[in-house]
Design a protein around this motif. Structure first.
Motif, PDB file in Angstrom:
ATOM      1  N   MET A  77      37.216 -16.863  16.454  1.00 33.65           N
ATOM      2  CA  MET A  77      36.519 -16.220  15.336  1.00 33.65           C
ATOM      3  C   MET A  77      36.540 -17.204  14.174  1.00 33.65           C
ATOM      4  O   MET A  77      37.570 -17.434  13.567  1.00 33.65           O
ATOM      5  CB  MET A  77      37.232 -14.934  14.912  1.00 33.65           C
ATOM      6  CG  MET A  77      36.973 -13.749  15.792  1.00 33.65           C
ATOM      7  SD  MET A  77      35.252 -13.257  15.852  1.00 33.65           S
ATOM      8  CE  MET A  77      35.108 -12.387  14.323  1.00 33.65           C
ATOM      9  N   SER A  78      35.396 -17.756  13.873  1.00 31.83           N
ATOM     10  CA  SER A  78      35.360 -18.690  12.758  1.00 31.83           C
ATOM     11  C   SER A  78      35.572 -17.917  11.457  1.00 31.83           C
ATOM     12  O   SER A  78      35.223 -16.747  11.367  1.00 31.83           O
ATOM     13  CB  SER A  78      34.037 -19.440  12.739  1.00 31.83           C
ATOM     14  OG  SER A  78      33.003 -18.587  12.316  1.00 31.83           O
ATOM     15  N   PRO A  79      36.135 -18.551  10.449  1.00 30.96           N
ATOM     16  CA  PRO A  79      36.380 -17.872   9.176  1.00 30.96           C
ATOM     17  C   PRO A  79      35.097 -17.321   8.540  1.00 30.96           C
ATOM     18  O   PRO A  79      35.128 -16.273   7.917  1.00 30.96           O
ATOM     19  CB  PRO A  79      37.003 -18.953   8.298  1.00 30.96           C
ATOM     20  CG  PRO A  79      37.546 -19.955   9.247  1.00 30.96           C
ATOM     21  CD  PRO A  79      36.679 -19.902  10.464  1.00 30.96           C
ATOM     22  N   ILE A  80      33.996 -18.004   8.723  1.00 34.55           N
ATOM     23  CA  ILE A  80      32.746 -17.539   8.130  1.00 34.55           C
ATOM     24  C   ILE A  80      32.290 -16.241   8.800  1.00 34.55           C
ATOM     25  O   ILE A  80      31.932 -15.279   8.132  1.00 34.55           O
ATOM     26  CB  ILE A  80      31.660 -18.622   8.230  1.00 34.55           C
ATOM     27  CG1 ILE A  80      32.054 -19.817   7.366  1.00 34.55           C
ATOM     28  CG2 ILE A  80      30.300 -18.079   7.840  1.00 34.55           C
ATOM     29  CD1 ILE A  80      31.193 -21.033   7.542  1.00 34.55           C
ATOM     30  N   VAL A  81      32.358 -16.211  10.125  1.00 33.68           N
ATOM     31  CA  VAL A  81      31.968 -15.004  10.855  1.00 33.68           C
ATOM     32  C   VAL A  81      32.916 -13.860  10.515  1.00 33.68           C
ATOM     33  O   VAL A  81      32.502 -12.728  10.280  1.00 33.68           O
ATOM     34  CB  VAL A  81      31.945 -15.267  12.376  1.00 33.68           C
ATOM     35  CG1 VAL A  81      31.747 -13.988  13.157  1.00 33.68           C
ATOM     36  CG2 VAL A  81      30.859 -16.273  12.714  1.00 33.68           C
ATOM     37  N   GLU A  82      34.196 -14.171  10.476  1.00 34.70           N
ATOM     38  CA  GLU A  82      35.188 -13.147  10.163  1.00 34.70           C
ATOM     39  C   GLU A  82      34.991 -12.603   8.749  1.00 34.70           C
ATOM     40  O   GLU A  82      35.071 -11.393   8.522  1.00 34.70           O
ATOM     41  CB  GLU A  82      36.588 -13.742  10.306  1.00 34.70           C
ATOM     42  CG  GLU A  82      37.663 -12.702  10.459  1.00 34.70           C
ATOM     43  CD  GLU A  82      38.982 -13.330  10.848  1.00 34.70           C
ATOM     44  OE1 GLU A  82      39.986 -12.969  10.223  1.00 34.70           O
ATOM     45  OE2 GLU A  82      39.007 -14.165  11.761  1.00 34.70           O
ATOM     46  N   GLY A  83      34.699 -13.480   7.800  1.00 31.18           N
ATOM     47  CA  GLY A  83      34.440 -13.048   6.423  1.00 31.18           C
ATOM     48  C   GLY A  83      33.183 -12.197   6.334  1.00 31.18           C
ATOM     49  O   GLY A  83      33.141 -11.199   5.611  1.00 31.18           O
ATOM     50  N   GLY A  84      32.157 -12.591   7.075  1.00 31.11           N
ATOM     51  CA  GLY A  84      30.925 -11.802   7.094  1.00 31.11           C
ATOM     52  C   GLY A  84      31.146 -10.429   7.691  1.00 31.11           C
ATOM     53  O   GLY A  84      30.630  -9.429   7.185  1.00 31.11           O
ATOM     54  N   ARG A  85      31.926 -10.366   8.752  1.00 35.19           N
ATOM     55  CA  ARG A  85      32.232  -9.070   9.379  1.00 35.19           C
ATOM     56  C   ARG A  85      33.035  -8.191   8.420  1.00 35.19           C
ATOM     57  O   ARG A  85      32.820  -6.993   8.323  1.00 35.19           O
ATOM     58  CB  ARG A  85      32.989  -9.279  10.677  1.00 35.19           C
ATOM     59  CG  ARG A  85      33.286  -7.950  11.362  1.00 35.19           C
ATOM     60  CD  ARG A  85      33.700  -8.100  12.801  1.00 35.19           C
ATOM     61  NE  ARG A  85      32.551  -8.571  13.574  1.00 35.19           N
ATOM     62  CZ  ARG A  85      32.614  -9.488  14.519  1.00 35.19           C
ATOM     63  NH1 ARG A  85      33.756 -10.044  14.821  1.00 35.19           N
ATOM     64  NH2 ARG A  85      31.536  -9.853  15.180  1.00 35.19           N
ATOM     65  N   PHE A  86      33.994  -8.788   7.698  1.00 38.87           N
ATOM     66  CA  PHE A  86      34.790  -8.039   6.725  1.00 38.87           C
ATOM     67  C   PHE A  86      33.881  -7.436   5.653  1.00 38.87           C
ATOM     68  O   PHE A  86      33.989  -6.254   5.323  1.00 38.87           O
ATOM     69  CB  PHE A  86      35.834  -8.958   6.085  1.00 38.87           C
ATOM     70  CG  PHE A  86      36.751  -8.254   5.121  1.00 38.87           C
ATOM     71  CD1 PHE A  86      37.939  -7.699   5.573  1.00 38.87           C
ATOM     72  CD2 PHE A  86      36.437  -8.149   3.780  1.00 38.87           C
ATOM     73  CE1 PHE A  86      38.797  -7.043   4.695  1.00 38.87           C
ATOM     74  CE2 PHE A  86      37.273  -7.501   2.897  1.00 38.87           C
ATOM     75  CZ  PHE A  86      38.463  -6.946   3.349  1.00 38.87           C
ATOM     76  N   ALA A  87      32.967  -8.260   5.122  1.00 41.07           N
ATOM     77  CA  ALA A  87      32.053  -7.785   4.085  1.00 41.07           C
ATOM     78  C   ALA A  87      31.147  -6.681   4.627  1.00 41.07           C
ATOM     79  O   ALA A  87      30.909  -5.668   3.950  1.00 41.07           O
ATOM     80  CB  ALA A  87      31.225  -8.946   3.539  1.00 41.07           C
ATOM     81  N   TRP A  88      30.644  -6.866   5.841  1.00 44.12           N
ATOM     82  CA  TRP A  88      29.768  -5.854   6.452  1.00 44.12           C
ATOM     83  C   TRP A  88      30.526  -4.541   6.637  1.00 44.12           C
ATOM     84  O   TRP A  88      30.006  -3.457   6.354  1.00 44.12           O
ATOM     85  CB  TRP A  88      29.239  -6.375   7.783  1.00 44.12           C
ATOM     86  CG  TRP A  88      28.256  -5.459   8.424  1.00 44.12           C
ATOM     87  CD1 TRP A  88      28.488  -4.643   9.492  1.00 44.12           C
ATOM     88  CD2 TRP A  88      26.898  -5.243   8.044  1.00 44.12           C
ATOM     89  NE1 TRP A  88      27.356  -3.937   9.807  1.00 44.12           N
ATOM     90  CE2 TRP A  88      26.364  -4.289   8.932  1.00 44.12           C
ATOM     91  CE3 TRP A  88      26.086  -5.769   7.047  1.00 44.12           C
ATOM     92  CZ2 TRP A  88      25.055  -3.847   8.839  1.00 44.12           C
ATOM     93  CZ3 TRP A  88      24.777  -5.330   6.966  1.00 44.12           C
ATOM     94  CH2 TRP A  88      24.282  -4.389   7.846  1.00 44.12           C
ATOM     95  N   ASP A  89      31.764  -4.625   7.113  1.00 41.29           N
ATOM     96  CA  ASP A  89      32.590  -3.432   7.280  1.00 41.29           C
ATOM     97  C   ASP A  89      32.877  -2.768   5.935  1.00 41.29           C
ATOM     98  O   ASP A  89      32.917  -1.534   5.846  1.00 41.29           O
ATOM     99  CB  ASP A  89      33.913  -3.777   7.964  1.00 41.29           C
ATOM    100  CG  ASP A  89      33.753  -4.172   9.419  1.00 41.29           C
ATOM    101  OD1 ASP A  89      32.661  -3.943   9.989  1.00 41.29           O
ATOM    102  OD2 ASP A  89      34.718  -4.722   9.990  1.00 41.29           O
TER     103      ASP A  89
END
Length: 164
Positions: free
Chosen positions: A56-68
């Motif tokens: 899980m790249s940090p960018i994808v993980e950050g995007g998922r966090f924001a989406w959630d």
């Protein structure tokens, strides 16, 4: 007139991979890039694929966090709207627990949004409404119960329509 470099047949296997990804990109590669540039481009694409396929790249993980978090805020709003619509005596704690439960099920971003919204609402409510520390404590207990995965129906009052 400038000559357009032609990619040798030895690179056709690479072009076949790009054909399935994007025909426009493939056509661009055939016309514009020479063998040296092609090697560099292929290396960059392969490196990008490796990075993108990492756990899980940090960018994808950050995007998922924001989406959630956005989804969690929506869940909290939906619970508030339902509470106002139901206008049912004693259902306050149920809607607190349900909003936090729904938001937290989205993931860490949803749980974070639920905590921030719940804490802000309770802080404002205790300062403005004058309902008292006991009501705030009970609301926060329902918030934490829902956020930690507890069944919101624990706080459901008898007679509340099934719609909610």
């Amino acid at each position: 007139m400038a000559s357009v470099p032609i990619i040798p047949d030895s690179y056709n296997y690479v072009l076949a991979e790009f054909e399935c990804l994007d025909p426009l990109l493939s056509a661009l590669l055939r016309v514009r890039l020479g063998p040296g540039t092609m090697r560099l481009f292929v290396c960059l694409v392969l490196l990008s694929l490796l990075c993108a396929s990492a756990h899980m790249s940090p960018i994808v993980e950050g995007g998922r966090f924001a989406w959630d978090a956005v989804g969690g805020a929506w869940d909290m709003f939906r619970a508030y709207r339902d509470m106002r619509e139901a206008n049912y005596k004693g259902a306050d704690k149920y809607f607190h627990a349900r909003g936090n439960y729904d938001a937290a099920r989205r993931g860490p971003g949803g749980a974070w949004a639920a905590k921030v919204i719940s804490d802000a609402r309770e802080r404002w409510q205790s300062d403005v409404s004058g309902r008292g520390a006991e009501d705030t404590r009970a609301d926060q207990e329902a918030n934490a119960w829902g956020r930690n995965g507890g069944d919101p129906n624990r706080y459901r009052p008898a007679g509340l329509p099934r719609k909610y």
